[in-house]
Scaffold this motif. Structure first.
Motif, PDB file in Angstrom:
ATOM      1  N   VAL A   1       0.882  -1.172   0.000  1.00  0.00           N
ATOM      2  CA  VAL A   1       0.000   0.000   0.000  1.00  0.00           C
ATOM      3  C   VAL A   1       0.912   1.212   0.000  1.00  0.00           C
ATOM      4  O   VAL A   1       1.777   1.348   0.874  1.00  0.00           O
ATOM      5  N   ALA A   2       0.756   2.089  -0.983  1.00  0.00           N
ATOM      6  CA  ALA A   2       1.659   3.229  -1.154  1.00  0.00           C
ATOM      7  C   ALA A   2       0.990   4.544  -0.757  1.00  0.00           C
ATOM      8  O   ALA A   2      -0.242   4.671  -0.743  1.00  0.00           O
ATOM      9  N   ASP A   3       1.830   5.536  -0.444  1.00  0.00           N
ATOM     10  CA  ASP A   3       1.311   6.870  -0.149  1.00  0.00           C
ATOM     11  C   ASP A   3       1.311   7.700  -1.433  1.00  0.00           C
ATOM     12  O   ASP A   3       1.539   7.189  -2.531  1.00  0.00           O
ATOM     13  N   GLY A   4       1.048   8.997  -1.294  1.00  0.00           N
ATOM     14  CA  GLY A   4       0.949   9.865  -2.456  1.00  0.00           C
ATOM     15  C   GLY A   4       2.228   9.990  -3.248  1.00  0.00           C
ATOM     16  O   GLY A   4       2.198  10.330  -4.440  1.00  0.00           O
ATOM     17  N   SER A   5       3.364   9.699  -2.632  1.00  0.00           N
ATOM     18  CA  SER A   5       4.645   9.803  -3.325  1.00  0.00           C
ATOM     19  C   SER A   5       5.040   8.479  -3.996  1.00  0.00           C
ATOM     20  O   SER A   5       6.087   8.396  -4.633  1.00  0.00           O
ATOM     21  N   GLY A   6       4.205   7.457  -3.819  1.00  0.00           N
ATOM     22  CA  GLY A   6       4.504   6.162  -4.408  1.00  0.00           C
ATOM     23  C   GLY A   6       5.352   5.275  -3.521  1.00  0.00           C
ATOM     24  O   GLY A   6       5.734   4.177  -3.927  1.00  0.00           O
ATOM     25  N   HIS A   7       5.642   5.726  -2.305  1.00  0.00           N
ATOM     26  CA  HIS A   7       6.444   4.947  -1.366  1.00  0.00           C
ATOM     27  C   HIS A   7       5.548   3.954  -0.629  1.00  0.00           C
ATOM     28  O   HIS A   7       4.483   4.314  -0.118  1.00  0.00           O
ATOM     29  N   TYR A   8       5.982   2.698  -0.569  1.00  0.00           N
ATOM     30  CA  TYR A   8       5.204   1.685   0.140  1.00  0.00           C
ATOM     31  C   TYR A   8       5.319   1.904   1.645  1.00  0.00           C
ATOM     32  O   TYR A   8       6.392   1.782   2.221  1.00  0.00           O
ATOM     33  N   VAL A   9       4.192   2.211   2.273  1.00  0.00           N
ATOM     34  CA  VAL A   9       4.174   2.510   3.700  1.00  0.00           C
ATOM     35  C   VAL A   9       3.573   1.372   4.522  1.00  0.00           C
ATOM     36  O   VAL A   9       3.630   1.390   5.751  1.00  0.00           O
ATOM     37  N   ALA A  10       2.981   0.408   3.853  1.00  0.00           N
ATOM     38  CA  ALA A  10       2.376  -0.729   4.547  1.00  0.00           C
ATOM     39  C   ALA A  10       2.240  -1.886   3.566  1.00  0.00           C
ATOM     40  O   ALA A  10       2.411  -1.716   2.360  1.00  0.00           O
ATOM     41  N   ALA A  11       1.951  -3.047   4.107  1.00  0.00           N
ATOM     42  CA  ALA A  11       1.730  -4.234   3.275  1.00  0.00           C
ATOM     43  C   ALA A  11       0.414  -4.880   3.682  1.00  0.00           C
ATOM     44  O   ALA A  11       0.122  -5.031   4.874  1.00  0.00           O
ATOM     45  N   LEU A  12      -0.374  -5.241   2.685  1.00  0.00           N
ATOM     46  CA  LEU A  12      -1.660  -5.899   2.901  1.00  0.00           C
ATOM     47  C   LEU A  12      -1.507  -7.382   2.582  1.00  0.00           C
ATOM     48  O   LEU A  12      -0.925  -7.740   1.549  1.00  0.00           O
ATOM     49  N   SER A  13      -2.005  -8.239   3.449  1.00  0.00           N
ATOM     50  CA  SER A  13      -1.798  -9.671   3.242  1.00  0.00           C
ATOM     51  C   SER A  13      -3.061 -10.483   3.491  1.00  0.00           C
ATOM     52  O   SER A  13      -3.981 -10.054   4.193  1.00  0.00           O
ATOM     53  N   VAL A  14      -3.063 -11.664   2.891  1.00  0.00           N
ATOM     54  CA  VAL A  14      -4.088 -12.680   3.139  1.00  0.00           C
ATOM     55  C   VAL A  14      -3.343 -13.941   3.551  1.00  0.00           C
ATOM     56  O   VAL A  14      -2.345 -14.312   2.920  1.00  0.00           O
ATOM     57  N   ALA A  15      -3.808 -14.604   4.599  1.00  0.00           N
ATOM     58  CA  ALA A  15      -3.134 -15.821   5.075  1.00  0.00           C
ATOM     59  C   ALA A  15      -4.148 -16.871   5.479  1.00  0.00           C
ATOM     60  O   ALA A  15      -5.275 -16.548   5.887  1.00  0.00           O
ATOM     61  N   GLY A  16      -3.744 -18.132   5.352  1.00  0.00           N
ATOM     62  CA  GLY A  16      -4.638 -19.215   5.729  1.00  0.00           C
ATOM     63  C   GLY A  16      -3.867 -20.508   5.921  1.00  0.00           C
ATOM     64  O   GLY A  16      -2.650 -20.568   5.703  1.00  0.00           O
ATOM     65  N   PRO A  17      -4.548 -21.563   6.321  1.00  0.00           N
ATOM     66  CA  PRO A  17      -3.908 -22.868   6.532  1.00  0.00           C
ATOM     67  C   PRO A  17      -3.279 -23.387   5.241  1.00  0.00           C
ATOM     68  O   PRO A  17      -3.926 -23.409   4.191  1.00  0.00           O
ATOM     69  N   THR A  18      -2.032 -23.800   5.315  1.00  0.00           N
ATOM     70  CA  THR A  18      -1.304 -24.272   4.138  1.00  0.00           C
ATOM     71  C   THR A  18      -2.020 -25.425   3.444  1.00  0.00           C
ATOM     72  O   THR A  18      -1.966 -25.543   2.215  1.00  0.00           O
ATOM     73  N   SER A  19      -2.704 -26.246   4.213  1.00  0.00           N
ATOM     74  CA  SER A  19      -3.357 -27.436   3.662  1.00  0.00           C
ATOM     75  C   SER A  19      -4.369 -27.112   2.567  1.00  0.00           C
ATOM     76  O   SER A  19      -4.621 -27.938   1.692  1.00  0.00           O
ATOM     77  N   ARG A  20      -4.935 -25.892   2.608  1.00  0.00           N
ATOM     78  CA  ARG A  20      -5.926 -25.555   1.584  1.00  0.00           C
ATOM     79  C   ARG A  20      -5.725 -24.164   0.990  1.00  0.00           C
ATOM     80  O   ARG A  20      -6.467 -23.749   0.118  1.00  0.00           O
ATOM     81  N   PHE A  21      -4.709 -23.433   1.462  1.00  0.00           N
ATOM     82  CA  PHE A  21      -4.506 -22.066   0.984  1.00  0.00           C
ATOM     83  C   PHE A  21      -3.913 -22.085  -0.425  1.00  0.00           C
ATOM     84  O   PHE A  21      -2.888 -22.719  -0.662  1.00  0.00           O
ATOM     85  N   ARG A  22      -4.545 -21.391  -1.345  1.00  0.00           N
ATOM     86  CA  ARG A  22      -4.078 -21.279  -2.720  1.00  0.00           C
ATOM     87  C   ARG A  22      -3.889 -19.794  -3.030  1.00  0.00           C
ATOM     88  O   ARG A  22      -4.844 -19.093  -3.350  1.00  0.00           O
ATOM     89  N   ALA A  23      -2.664 -19.349  -2.932  1.00  0.00           N
ATOM     90  CA  ALA A  23      -2.358 -17.926  -3.059  1.00  0.00           C
ATOM     91  C   ALA A  23      -2.828 -17.350  -4.386  1.00  0.00           C
ATOM     92  O   ALA A  23      -3.292 -16.203  -4.452  1.00  0.00           O
ATOM     93  N   GLU A  24      -2.735 -18.138  -5.462  1.00  0.00           N
ATOM     94  CA  GLU A  24      -3.053 -17.619  -6.789  1.00  0.00           C
ATOM     95  C   GLU A  24      -4.495 -17.138  -6.914  1.00  0.00           C
ATOM     96  O   GLU A  24      -4.798 -16.234  -7.700  1.00  0.00           O
TER      97      GLU A  24
END
Length: 242
Positions: free
Chosen positions: A198-221
Motif C-alpha cells: 500500500v503506497a502513499d501519495g509519493s509512491g512509497h510503500y508505507v504498509a503491506a496488505l496480506s491474506v493468510a490461511g492454513p497451508t493445507s488448503r490455501f491457494r495464493a493464486e
C-alpha cells in the motif's frame, strides 16, 4: 511536552528513521535538546534506536495509537477495502508496517477458520519470515537491506525460513516483477500467505496488505487479483489525504 510531540510527529513522517542531528535541524532546536528528548522517549519505548543509531517510532507509540477509535486510527476509511477482502476470501486479512527488522500488524480481520498461531494487532513478525516483510524488503535499496542484515546468515523462525541474505535478495526481482510476495510456513508451521504493498501519495510503500490461511488448503493464486485490487483502493484513499 510540545516539542516531544513534535519529535513523535516528525518520526511518524520519516519511517526510515532519523539521526539526532537531523531531528535537531528539522525542529530547529539544539542538538543537546534533541538528544535529551530522544533519550526520554527511548526510555519509555515511544521510540527505538536502530543498529546505525537512528531513531524510529517504538511499540509504545503504536500501543497508544491503537487506543484511538478506528475512524481516527491509521486505517480509518482504509478499513473498508480490507473488510471487503476479508468477507470475500474468508481468510485472515492484515495490514502491517515496517519497524526496524519487523513487520508490525496494525489492522487485522480474523479468518473464519482456526490458525495454529497467535497472531493479532500488535504482533511483530520478522521481515524475512512473512509475506508482508518480504514485499517491503524487496522495495528497499541494497544498502538499506545490508544495514538491517549486516551478516550473510539470517535468523530463522521455522525450518522453512530463508537462511542466507543472498537467497533473500535473489527473491526480490521476482517479487517486484509479479507485484506480490509469498510466505510458505516461514513464520508459523501450517500457515501460508500472500502480500502486496500500500503506497502513499509519493509512491512509497508505507504498509503491506496480506491474506493468510492454513497451508493445507490455501491457494495464493486465487487471491492475487482481489488482494491487488484492495491494496490499490487503499493506496488511492491514502493518497487522497495529502
Amino acid at each position: 511536552m510540545a516539542t516531544a510531540l513534535r519529535v513523535l510527529r516528525l518520526l511518524a513522517d520519516n519511517p526510515g528513521g532519523m539521526g539526532i542531528t537531523e531531528v535537531a535541524r528539522a525542529l530547529d532546536i539544539a542538538k543537546s535538546k534533541a538528544h535529551l528528548l530522544l533519550a526520554t522517549l527511548l526510555e519509555q519505548d515511544f521510540v527505538e534506536r536502530t543498529a546505525d543509531s537512528r531513531y524510529r517510532l517504538g511499540l509504545t507509540a503504536f500501543e497508544v495509537g491503537s487506543a484511538v477509535p478506528d475512524a481516527a486510527r491509521f486505517g480509518g476509511d482504509l478499513i473498508t477495502p480490507m473488510r471487503a477482502l476479508a468477507d470475500l476470501c474468508g481468510e485472515a486479512v492484515s495490514l502491517a508496517v515496517l519497524r526496524n527488522r519487523d513487520a508490525i500488524m496494525i489492522q487485522r480481520f480474523e479468518t473464519k477458520h482456526v490458525l495454529r498461531a497467535e497472531i493479532g494487532v500488535g504482533t511483530r513478525m520478522p521481515l524475512i519470515s512473512c509475506a508482508s516483510g518480504k514485499f517491503l524488503l524487496a522495495h528497499m535499496t541494497d544498502d538499506q537491506v545490508d544495514s538491517l542484515y549486516p551478516g550473510e546468515v539470517l535468523p530463522h523462525v521455522t525450518v522453512h525460513s530463508i537462511r542466507t541474505k543472498a537467497q533473500l535478495k535473489a527473491t526480490f526481482p521476482e517479487i517486484r516483477r509479479q507485484g506480490y510476495a509469498l510466505n510458505d510456513q516461514e513464520y508459523a508451521e501450517g500457515i501460508s500467505g500472500i502480500a502486496t504493498g500500500v503506497a502513499d501519495g509519493s509512491g512509497h510503500y508505507v504498509a503491506a496488505l496480506s491474506v493468510a490461511g492454513p497451508t493445507s488448503r490455501f491457494r495464493a493464486e486465487q487471491w492475487i487479483e482481489p488482494l491487488t485490487e484492495a491494496a490499490q483502493k487503499m493506496t488511492e484513499l491514502l493518497s487522497s489525504r495529502r
